[in-house]
Write an enzyme that holds these catalytic residues in place. Structure first.
Site, PDB file in Angstrom:
ATOM      1  CB  CYS A 142      -1.002  -0.011   1.147  1.00  0.00           C
ATOM      2  SG  CYS A 142      -2.399   1.112   0.844  1.00  0.00           S
ATOM      3  CE  LYS A 163     -10.090   4.858   3.535  1.00  0.00           C
ATOM      4  NZ  LYS A 163     -10.300   4.734   4.989  1.00  0.00           N
ATOM      5  CB  SER A 192      -8.132   0.823   3.055  1.00  0.00           C
ATOM      6  OG  SER A 192      -8.511   1.830   3.977  1.00  0.00           O
ATOM      7  CG  HIS A 235      -4.059  -2.802   2.994  1.00  0.00           C
ATOM      8  ND1 HIS A 235      -2.936  -2.754   3.786  1.00  0.00           N
ATOM      9  CD2 HIS A 235      -4.415  -1.518   2.744  1.00  0.00           C
ATOM     10  CE1 HIS A 235      -2.626  -1.480   4.022  1.00  0.00           C
ATOM     11  NE2 HIS A 235      -3.499  -0.716   3.399  1.00  0.00           N
ATOM     12  CD  GLU A 237      -1.839  -6.237   4.627  1.00  0.00           C
ATOM     13  OE1 GLU A 237      -1.967  -5.078   5.070  1.00  0.00           O
ATOM     14  OE2 GLU A 237      -1.681  -6.492   3.413  1.00  0.00           O
ATOM     15  NE  ARG A 249     -10.359   4.698  11.806  1.00  0.00           N
ATOM     16  CZ  ARG A 249      -9.427   4.280  10.941  1.00  0.00           C
ATOM     17  NH1 ARG A 249      -8.428   3.526  11.346  1.00  0.00           N
ATOM     18  NH2 ARG A 249      -9.519   4.618   9.661  1.00  0.00           N
TER      19      ARG A 249
END
Length: 306
Positions: A142, A163, A192, A235, A237, A249
């Site tokens: 990333c 985003k 992300s 990402h 992982e 969040r």
């Protein structure tokens, strides 16, 4: 695959609960095997979560792996306790004279800053330069991928209109390259991020090869043709719930985030997200370890580069 990690690392209990073979240092020392030495520069804010994710991702080959976590001296983590960092992480000064079979440089929540504005950019640049002679193959993730492409090749990043968050489909462009061996024609992967690197800038560098990309998410997998540097603009992982935790969040902070794309069934943010990228991630990390680390690295790391 047995992963050799420090006995008290919190990730050990999590991985053992998932029936992943984790070997502590005492048992590993009794085996007459030279493990692969993997260095992980963890730049993510919640370090324990990333530790577990990466160790899980590395757990699907028959190779024994000894993981060392690296911290930056020029940055103090605000989201992980100092006791955890001091117990389980080493500084660059402690390992700079060593050689490693492989290295992972993670993402970081600093993508909105220009690279020179990142407080630890000087130290990170020093480490990335060091990898050229001391690491057989380095995997960048990333923001780590964007930073690596900028440092090594001068490739810029661009701010997206909004985003990019969700699970996106990518087309694998080259199946004969060992890194993508056994992957399907189309693969799913999490993203992300607010920024991106673009195809036209990567194509200016003939030593780089684009291996997978998405119409929606852009470039995903880029590799230096000799396999010494791999850049993953995503990402793989991530756990099932990582994007969910990020979304809720941000929602709690009043940021009004958009729902992660292709993530929740029926776009219900309280439904259990569908896990559809784990096989791709396992294949990616296994191929990296096998074809670009294990089969290339010298048995005696002191002979690295000869």
């Amino acid at each position: 695959m047995p992963i050799k990690i420090q006995k008290d690392l919190p990730a050990k209990a999590v991985l053992e609960s998932e029936n992943i073979f984790v070997m502590d240092e005492e048992r590993a020392m009794r085996q007459d095997i030279r493990p692969l030495e993997i260095l992980i520069l963890n730049l993510m804010p919640v370090k324990e979560e990333t530790e577990t994710q990466l160790l899980r991702a590395l757990s699907n080959t028959p190779l024994q792996i000894d993981c060392t976590f690296l911290m930056l001296s020029s940055h103090i983590s605000k989201n992980t306790s100092a006791s955890h960092i001091n117990k389980f992480y080493v500084t660059f000064e402690e390992i700079r004279r060593k050689n490693y079979d492989g290295m992972i440089i993670t993402g970081a929540p600093v993508e909105m800053l220009a690279y020179p504005e990142v407080t630890y950019w000087k130290e990170l640049s020093q480490i990335m330069e060091w990898t050229k002679k001391h690491v057989t193959s380095t995997l960048h993730i990333c923001w780590g991928a964007q930073a690596g492409l900028y440092y090594h090749y001068g490739i810029p990043k661009y701010l997206r209109e909004k985003k990019l968050s969700g699970i996106y489909q990518h087309k694998v462009l080259h199946h004969k390259v060992p890194l993508t061996r056994s992957m399907d024609d189309y693969i799913m992967a999490p993203h992300s991020r607010y920024t991106e690197v673009r195809r036209e800038d990567v194509e200016k560098h003939p030593q780089l090869q684009i291996l997978a990309e998405s119409e929606e998410a852009g470039l995903f997998l880029i590799m230096r043709r000799d396999g010494s540097q791999i850049f993953v603009q995503g990402h793989p992982e991530y756990d099932r719930m990582t994007l969910n935790n990020e979304y809720h969040r941000d929602l709690g902070k009043g940021l009004n985030p958009e729902l992660p794309c292709n993530y929740y069934e029926n776009d219900d943010p309280f439904a259990k997200p569908v896990l559809c990228w784990r096989n791709m991630a396992n294949t990616l990390y296994s191929n990296w370890l096998n074809y670009y680390v294990y089969q290339v690295t010298p048995y005696n790391l002191e002979n690295h580069g000869e």
